[in-house]
Scaffold this motif. Structure first.
Motif, PDB file in Angstrom:
ATOM      1  N   CYS A   1      -8.022  -7.004  -6.617  1.00 48.48           N
ATOM      2  CA  CYS A   1      -7.513  -5.618  -7.009  1.00 48.48           C
ATOM      3  C   CYS A   1      -7.635  -5.508  -8.200  1.00 48.48           C
ATOM      4  O   CYS A   1      -7.289  -5.981  -9.270  1.00 48.48           O
ATOM      5  CB  CYS A   1      -6.019  -5.280  -6.560  1.00 48.48           C
TER       6      CYS A   1
ATOM      7  N   TYR B   1       4.642  -1.102   7.706  1.00 49.06           N
ATOM      8  CA  TYR B   1       3.329  -0.625   7.593  1.00 49.06           C
ATOM      9  C   TYR B   1       2.987   0.582   8.880  1.00 49.06           C
ATOM     10  O   TYR B   1       3.323   0.008   9.874  1.00 49.06           O
ATOM     11  CB  TYR B   1       2.179  -1.374   7.721  1.00 49.06           C
TER      12      TYR B   1
ATOM     13  N   SER C   1       3.445   3.051   3.533  1.00 50.90           N
ATOM     14  CA  SER C   1       3.784   1.744   3.093  1.00 50.90           C
ATOM     15  C   SER C   1       5.270   1.403   3.697  1.00 50.90           C
ATOM     16  O   SER C   1       6.052   2.183   4.148  1.00 50.90           O
ATOM     17  CB  SER C   1       3.927   1.691   1.577  1.00 50.90           C
TER      18      SER C   1
ATOM     19  N   ASN D   1       4.987  -2.114  -7.061  1.00 54.66           N
ATOM     20  CA  ASN D   1       4.212  -3.239  -6.871  1.00 54.66           C
ATOM     21  C   ASN D   1       3.404  -3.368  -5.466  1.00 54.66           C
ATOM     22  O   ASN D   1       3.553  -4.274  -4.387  1.00 54.66           O
ATOM     23  CB  ASN D   1       5.147  -4.433  -6.841  1.00 54.66           C
ATOM     24  N   GLU D   2       2.545  -2.454  -4.986  1.00 53.17           N
ATOM     25  CA  GLU D   2       2.063  -2.301  -4.027  1.00 53.17           C
ATOM     26  C   GLU D   2       0.423  -2.987  -3.813  1.00 53.17           C
ATOM     27  O   GLU D   2      -0.120  -2.313  -2.748  1.00 53.17           O
ATOM     28  CB  GLU D   2       1.719  -0.562  -3.621  1.00 53.17           C
ATOM     29  N   THR D   3       0.190  -3.895  -4.568  1.00 52.36           N
ATOM     30  CA  THR D   3      -1.081  -4.616  -4.277  1.00 52.36           C
ATOM     31  C   THR D   3      -1.189  -5.220  -2.470  1.00 52.36           C
ATOM     32  O   THR D   3      -2.198  -4.888  -1.882  1.00 52.36           O
ATOM     33  CB  THR D   3      -1.119  -5.744  -5.177  1.00 52.36           C
ATOM     34  N   SER D   4      -0.194  -5.692  -2.084  1.00 53.66           N
ATOM     35  CA  SER D   4      -0.435  -6.167  -0.770  1.00 53.66           C
ATOM     36  C   SER D   4      -0.465  -5.198   0.445  1.00 53.66           C
ATOM     37  O   SER D   4      -1.176  -5.233   1.243  1.00 53.66           O
ATOM     38  CB  SER D   4       0.915  -6.907  -0.420  1.00 53.66           C
ATOM     39  N   HIS D   5       0.164  -3.858  -0.108  1.00 55.04           N
ATOM     40  CA  HIS D   5       0.016  -2.667   1.009  1.00 55.04           C
ATOM     41  C   HIS D   5      -1.479  -2.134   0.803  1.00 55.04           C
ATOM     42  O   HIS D   5      -1.977  -2.018   1.739  1.00 55.04           O
ATOM     43  CB  HIS D   5       0.840  -1.724   0.558  1.00 55.04           C
TER      44      HIS D   5
ATOM     45  N   GLN E   1      -3.976  -4.058   0.179  1.00 53.08           N
ATOM     46  CA  GLN E   1      -4.892  -5.091   0.564  1.00 53.08           C
ATOM     47  C   GLN E   1      -4.707  -4.999   2.296  1.00 53.08           C
ATOM     48  O   GLN E   1      -5.919  -5.059   2.980  1.00 53.08           O
ATOM     49  CB  GLN E   1      -4.431  -6.572   0.390  1.00 53.08           C
ATOM     50  N   ALA E   2      -3.481  -4.510   2.598  1.00 54.94           N
ATOM     51  CA  ALA E   2      -3.390  -4.396   4.249  1.00 54.94           C
ATOM     52  C   ALA E   2      -4.236  -3.274   4.621  1.00 54.94           C
ATOM     53  O   ALA E   2      -4.721  -3.266   5.862  1.00 54.94           O
ATOM     54  CB  ALA E   2      -2.020  -4.174   4.397  1.00 54.94           C
TER      55      ALA E   2
END
Length: 219
Positions: free
Chosen positions: A213, A142, A133, A164-168, A170-171
């Motif tokens: 998610c 990333y 991350s 708060n790693e939702t965007s990671h 998703q990536a």
């Protein structure tokens, strides 16, 4: 031969049920603990060992890297009934373990049925690819590099809710659309038998699905 891998979303300790199961799978053999060398590292080891001692663990081989020779690490892995890869600086863990002769020795032991547990960084370096991350490296981006290869098409985001790693997550899914991608909270463990989730214990485990998610329930 059944294969056993444990991914934890933070540092130690083991969750209780998974600690007991891990010890049953070691057949009471000595346990190798791989860690990146740091000041006063020995004082951190009871966090890894105390829960296992409740279920019969007696002998631990501590393998700080890179101060322990590769030859000694590989020999110890081959003589061990269980393997733990500690948490810390993921990039350094990848450098010293993943895609090395040490990583190959871990994979060989795993294939032969020796249980392997990875905590945070240890979990991240264990799949085919180690995905890091932007919150977990100095470059704040990333990053992907080779992993040990215990799991294929399965990747993790650790400290999931806490960072708060939702965007990671998703990536990761965007780059690996066919992969299973899991977010694991701190103090949470996921057990894979033959590369398939068989048990979860602790806090939340999350997965990217077609409708977003979602938190998945324990098995």
């Amino acid at each position: 031969m059944a294969r056993h891998f444990y991914a934890f979303g933070s540092g130690p300790p083991f969750t209780s049920t998974l600690a007991q199961q891990f010890m049953e799978q070691t057949k009471r053999g000595a346990i190798a603990i791989l860690l990146v060398d740091r000041d006063d590292w020995l004082s951190y080891m009871p966090a890894y060992t105390d829960e296992l001692k409740k279920y019969g663990a007696g002998t631990f081989y501590y393998l700080p890297l890179p101060s322990t020779t590769e030859e000694q690490v590989i020999k110890t892995i081959k003589d061990s009934g269980g393997i733990i890869i500690c948490g810390g600086d993921t990039s350094r863990y990848a450098e010293y373990i993943a895609d090395t002769n040490i990583g190959a020795a871990i994979k060989e032991a795993y294939v032969q049925g020796v249980p392997v547990a990875g905590f945070s960084a240890g979990a991240l370096i264990s799949p085919q690819k180690c995905i890091i991350s932007s919150k977990d490296n100095k470059e704040q981006r990333y990053a992907e590099r080779n992993g040990i290869g215990l799991l294929y098409d399965t990747y993790f985001a650790v400290h999931f809710s806490e960072w708060n790693e939702t965007s990671h997550l998703q990536a990761i899914k965007a780059k690996h659309p066919t992969a299973n991608v899991y977010g694991i909270d701190e103090k949470t463990g996921v057990y894979f038998q033959n590369e398939i989730i068989a048990r979860m214990e602790g806090g939340g485990v999350y997965q990217i699905q077609t409708n977003g998610c979602k938190k998945i329930v324990g098995t």
